[in-house]
Design an enzyme around this catalytic site. Structure first.
Site, PDB file in Angstrom:
ATOM      1  N   SER A   1       0.819  -1.223   0.000  1.00  0.00           N
ATOM      2  CA  SER A   1       0.000   0.000   0.000  1.00  0.00           C
ATOM      3  C   SER A   1       0.853   1.273   0.000  1.00  0.00           C
ATOM      4  O   SER A   1       1.846   1.374   0.720  1.00  0.00           O
ATOM      5  CB  SER A   1      -0.905   0.006   1.236  1.00  0.00           C
ATOM      6  OG  SER A   1      -1.519   1.267   1.355  1.00  0.00           O
ATOM      7  N   LEU A   2       0.424   2.245  -0.793  1.00  0.00           N
ATOM      8  CA  LEU A   2       1.114   3.539  -0.828  1.00  0.00           C
ATOM      9  C   LEU A   2       0.459   4.546   0.117  1.00  0.00           C
ATOM     10  O   LEU A   2       0.956   5.660   0.292  1.00  0.00           O
ATOM     11  CB  LEU A   2       1.097   4.103  -2.252  1.00  0.00           C
ATOM     12  CG  LEU A   2       1.800   3.280  -3.332  1.00  0.00           C
ATOM     13  CD1 LEU A   2       1.658   3.966  -4.686  1.00  0.00           C
ATOM     14  CD2 LEU A   2       3.275   3.082  -3.004  1.00  0.00           C
TER      15      LEU A   2
ATOM     16  N   LYS B   1     -13.751  -4.720   2.070  1.00  0.00           N
ATOM     17  CA  LYS B   1     -14.601  -3.529   1.942  1.00  0.00           C
ATOM     18  C   LYS B   1     -16.084  -3.818   2.188  1.00  0.00           C
ATOM     19  O   LYS B   1     -16.824  -2.950   2.621  1.00  0.00           O
ATOM     20  CB  LYS B   1     -14.427  -2.891   0.565  1.00  0.00           C
ATOM     21  CG  LYS B   1     -13.078  -2.227   0.387  1.00  0.00           C
ATOM     22  CD  LYS B   1     -12.946  -1.528  -0.945  1.00  0.00           C
ATOM     23  CE  LYS B   1     -11.513  -1.045  -1.139  1.00  0.00           C
ATOM     24  NZ  LYS B   1     -11.304  -0.285  -2.358  1.00  0.00           N
TER      25      LYS B   1
ATOM     26  N   ASP C   1     -14.233   5.894  -2.213  1.00  0.00           N
ATOM     27  CA  ASP C   1     -13.779   5.419  -3.535  1.00  0.00           C
ATOM     28  C   ASP C   1     -14.649   6.005  -4.642  1.00  0.00           C
ATOM     29  O   ASP C   1     -14.140   6.421  -5.685  1.00  0.00           O
ATOM     30  CB  ASP C   1     -13.895   3.888  -3.636  1.00  0.00           C
ATOM     31  CG  ASP C   1     -12.776   3.163  -2.905  1.00  0.00           C
ATOM     32  OD1 ASP C   1     -11.697   3.763  -2.734  1.00  0.00           O
ATOM     33  OD2 ASP C   1     -12.987   1.995  -2.524  1.00  0.00           O
TER      34      ASP C   1
ATOM     35  N   GLY D   1     -14.620  -6.431  -6.075  1.00  0.00           N
ATOM     36  CA  GLY D   1     -14.853  -5.364  -5.108  1.00  0.00           C
ATOM     37  C   GLY D   1     -14.655  -3.966  -5.682  1.00  0.00           C
ATOM     38  O   GLY D   1     -15.408  -3.050  -5.361  1.00  0.00           O
TER      39      GLY D   1
ATOM     40  N   ARG E   1     -14.928 -12.474 -16.165  1.00  0.00           N
ATOM     41  CA  ARG E   1     -14.526 -13.849 -16.505  1.00  0.00           C
ATOM     42  C   ARG E   1     -15.509 -14.860 -15.924  1.00  0.00           C
ATOM     43  O   ARG E   1     -15.871 -15.833 -16.569  1.00  0.00           O
ATOM     44  CB  ARG E   1     -13.107 -14.080 -15.946  1.00  0.00           C
ATOM     45  CG  ARG E   1     -12.567 -15.453 -16.159  1.00  0.00           C
ATOM     46  CD  ARG E   1     -11.205 -15.566 -15.540  1.00  0.00           C
ATOM     47  NE  ARG E   1     -11.227 -15.311 -14.087  1.00  0.00           N
ATOM     48  CZ  ARG E   1     -10.190 -15.433 -13.281  1.00  0.00           C
ATOM     49  NH1 ARG E   1      -9.009 -15.775 -13.787  1.00  0.00           N
ATOM     50  NH2 ARG E   1     -10.293 -15.187 -11.992  1.00  0.00           N
TER      51      ARG E   1
ATOM     52  N   LEU F   1      -7.576   0.846 -13.058  1.00  0.00           N
ATOM     53  CA  LEU F   1      -7.554   1.128 -11.617  1.00  0.00           C
ATOM     54  C   LEU F   1      -6.214   0.804 -10.983  1.00  0.00           C
ATOM     55  O   LEU F   1      -5.872   1.326  -9.923  1.00  0.00           O
ATOM     56  CB  LEU F   1      -8.655   0.319 -10.911  1.00  0.00           C
ATOM     57  CG  LEU F   1      -9.847   1.149 -10.484  1.00  0.00           C
ATOM     58  CD1 LEU F   1     -10.627   1.603 -11.696  1.00  0.00           C
ATOM     59  CD2 LEU F   1     -10.741   0.367  -9.553  1.00  0.00           C
TER      60      LEU F   1
ATOM     61  N   TYR G   1      -2.408   1.072 -10.216  1.00  0.00           N
ATOM     62  CA  TYR G   1      -1.471   2.204 -10.303  1.00  0.00           C
ATOM     63  C   TYR G   1      -0.029   1.766 -10.117  1.00  0.00           C
ATOM     64  O   TYR G   1       0.886   2.558 -10.283  1.00  0.00           O
ATOM     65  CB  TYR G   1      -1.836   3.288  -9.281  1.00  0.00           C
ATOM     66  CG  TYR G   1      -1.982   2.762  -7.873  1.00  0.00           C
ATOM     67  CD1 TYR G   1      -3.237   2.469  -7.363  1.00  0.00           C
ATOM     68  CD2 TYR G   1      -0.870   2.526  -7.079  1.00  0.00           C
ATOM     69  CE1 TYR G   1      -3.378   1.967  -6.089  1.00  0.00           C
ATOM     70  CE2 TYR G   1      -1.000   2.018  -5.797  1.00  0.00           C
ATOM     71  CZ  TYR G   1      -2.264   1.748  -5.317  1.00  0.00           C
ATOM     72  OH  TYR G   1      -2.400   1.240  -4.053  1.00  0.00           O
TER      73      TYR G   1
ATOM     74  N   GLY H   1      -4.834   4.328 -11.850  1.00  0.00           N
ATOM     75  CA  GLY H   1      -5.662   4.547 -10.662  1.00  0.00           C
ATOM     76  C   GLY H   1      -5.032   5.393  -9.572  1.00  0.00           C
ATOM     77  O   GLY H   1      -5.610   5.525  -8.484  1.00  0.00           O
TER      78      GLY H   1
HETATM   79  P1  ATR Z   1     -10.882  -6.203  -6.302  1.00  0.00           P
HETATM   80  O1  ATR Z   1     -11.518  -5.940  -4.983  1.00  0.00           O
HETATM   81  O2  ATR Z   1      -9.557  -5.508  -6.479  1.00  0.00           O
HETATM   82  O3  ATR Z   1     -11.822  -5.939  -7.437  1.00  0.00           O
HETATM   83  P2  ATR Z   1     -11.430  -8.971  -6.467  1.00  0.00           P
HETATM   84  O4  ATR Z   1     -12.721  -8.740  -5.760  1.00  0.00           O
HETATM   85  O5  ATR Z   1     -10.620 -10.173  -6.096  1.00  0.00           O
HETATM   86  O6  ATR Z   1     -10.486  -7.739  -6.313  1.00  0.00           O
HETATM   87  O7  ATR Z   1     -11.753  -8.986  -8.050  1.00  0.00           O
HETATM   88  C1  ATR Z   1     -10.782  -9.254  -8.994  1.00  0.00           C
HETATM   89  C2  ATR Z   1     -11.400  -9.087 -10.389  1.00  0.00           C
HETATM   90  O8  ATR Z   1     -10.376  -9.424 -11.356  1.00  0.00           O
HETATM   91  C3  ATR Z   1     -12.565 -10.032 -10.693  1.00  0.00           C
HETATM   92  O9  ATR Z   1     -13.444  -9.398 -11.599  1.00  0.00           O
HETATM   93  C4  ATR Z   1     -11.850 -11.206 -11.338  1.00  0.00           C
HETATM   94  O10 ATR Z   1     -12.653 -11.994 -12.165  1.00  0.00           O
HETATM   95  P3  ATR Z   1     -13.379 -13.334 -11.558  1.00  0.00           P
HETATM   96  O11 ATR Z   1     -14.610 -12.822 -10.866  1.00  0.00           O
HETATM   97  O12 ATR Z   1     -13.661 -14.152 -12.749  1.00  0.00           O
HETATM   98  O13 ATR Z   1     -12.380 -13.953 -10.613  1.00  0.00           O
HETATM   99  C5  ATR Z   1     -10.854 -10.471 -12.199  1.00  0.00           C
HETATM  100  N1  ATR Z   1      -9.737 -11.297 -12.609  1.00  0.00           N
HETATM  101  C6  ATR Z   1      -8.724 -11.753 -11.839  1.00  0.00           C
HETATM  102  N2  ATR Z   1      -7.863 -12.499 -12.579  1.00  0.00           N
HETATM  103  C7  ATR Z   1      -8.362 -12.505 -13.851  1.00  0.00           C
HETATM  104  C8  ATR Z   1      -7.928 -13.076 -15.103  1.00  0.00           C
HETATM  105  N3  ATR Z   1      -6.803 -13.779 -15.186  1.00  0.00           N
HETATM  106  N4  ATR Z   1      -8.680 -12.855 -16.206  1.00  0.00           N
HETATM  107  C9  ATR Z   1      -9.809 -12.111 -16.143  1.00  0.00           C
HETATM  108  N5  ATR Z   1     -10.267 -11.534 -15.002  1.00  0.00           N
HETATM  109  C10 ATR Z   1      -9.558 -11.741 -13.872  1.00  0.00           C
END
Ligand code: ATR
Length: 287
Positions: free
Chosen positions: A18-19, A71, A108, A135, A159, A227, A229, A250
């Site tokens: 974290s920054l 969160k 946010d 999130g 995905r 998002l 950074y 971001g």
């Molecule tokens: P954050 O709070 O930062 O959004 P998160 O809740 O873990 O973190 O969400 C990560 C996001 O990145 C999700 O939309 C995830 O897709 P899935 O719901 O299918 O897991 C996406 N993501 C992570 N790795 C991915 C990949 N290799 N290809 C496509 N989407 C990916």
């Protein structure tokens, strides 16, 4: 710092990268406030104990940021949640009063809008494409649906389609999401017709990650907002730049949410000079 210093910090897992400490500690120093901002890496089974201790009168902690993956999970510990945070159902800032009451905010969402204003991007009647439904997508999607400068459409791809369906089902209970259309593939996001493409996924955090979007889909009228950074130029942003699009990472959103959080904690409006120092501290830390 002495034994009396007030403590602020960020909870999440992991938080080592974290920054936020850079930005907040410089603001405390500039204001001459005896306070320190710390990292609190918390495992899930440590949350109950951590929040219970916050209510003790001897606790030195008066404010927190919340990051992945907590969160949404912190809501149950909070006595008060602002109407905006209730709509989004996610909190990234907690104020702890002298009476040890916990108040949850979402900074946010307004931070994302402030950064769009800085980028001179008006969302009114625009076509927006979003990658991801985790999130980070939650606050952005919610606020884009709520603002008076209503976009024409928001196409969103994840995905795992079930996760996207759950997010939309949940938000639509409290927010008008009629402009949002979940799509089954990146091609269906219709990026060639979009004005703004936002990456909320974690793809790009690692240097070896691919760009989720092919350069052929990029065009000069597009703003690509990642998002992420750190690194400042993700594979997606490099692809976008190669395709002639405008790009933003971001860091601006991180900065604005931090300023809003700090102002809540300290109950002050920061002046431009201190804000500039906070932003410079972030920029230095991200490179
Ligand atoms: P954050 O709070 O930062 O959004 P998160 O809740 O873990 O973190 O969400 C990560 C996001 O990145 C999700 O939309 C995830 O897709 P899935 O719901 O299918 O897991 C996406 N993501 C992570 N790795 C991915 C990949 N290799 N290809 C496509 N989407 C990916």
């Amino acid at each position: 710092m002495d034994a009396q210093s007030a403590v602020y910090g960020i909870i999440g897992y992991p938080v080592a990268h974290s920054l936020s400490p850079l930005m907040h500690n410089i603001a405390f120093k500039e204001l001459g406030v005896d306070a320190v901002y710390k990292l609190f890496p918390l495992k899930e089974n440590e949350l109950d104990g951590f929040f219970a201790r916050l209510h003790e009168s001897s606790s030195p902690i008066f404010g927190l940021n919340v990051t992945v993956p907590y969160k949404e999970r912190v809501l149950k510990y909070l006595g008060n949640i602002t109407p905006l945070a209730q709509k989004i159902m996610a909190v990234n800032t907690i104020v702890i009063t002298k009476e040890r009451k916990l108040i949850g905010y979402n900074t946010d969402a307004p931070a994302f809008l402030s950064h769009l204003v800085e980028l001179q991007f008006n969302t009114r009647e625009k076509k927006i494409a979003i990658l991801g439904a985790g999130g980070s997508a939650r606050a952005i999607l919610a606020v884009l649906c709520m603002i008076p400068e209503r976009p024409d459409s928001i196409k969103i791809y994840n995905r795992t389609p079930q996760r996207l369906d759950h997010l939309l089902e949940d938000l639509s209970a409290r927010i008008d999401t009629s402009i949002v259309q979940p799509v089954a593939s990146i091609d269906d996001l219709d990026i060639p017709e979009a004005d703004l493409l936002i990456n909320t996924t974690s793809v790009g955090l690692k240097p070896e990650d691919p760009s989720l979007v092919d350069v052929d889909l990029i065009h000069r009228k597009l703003l690509v907002y990642d998002l992420i950074y750190n690194p400042p130029m993700t594979p997606l942003l490099k692809t976008a730049r190669a395709g002639g699009a405008r790009v933003a990472n971001g860091l601006g959103m991180l900065y604005y949410q931090g300023v809003l959080a700090f102002q809540r904690w300290a109950n002050v409006l920061l002046d431009d000079d201190i804000k500039l120092k906070m932003r410079q501290a972030l920029e230095k830390g991200a490179n």
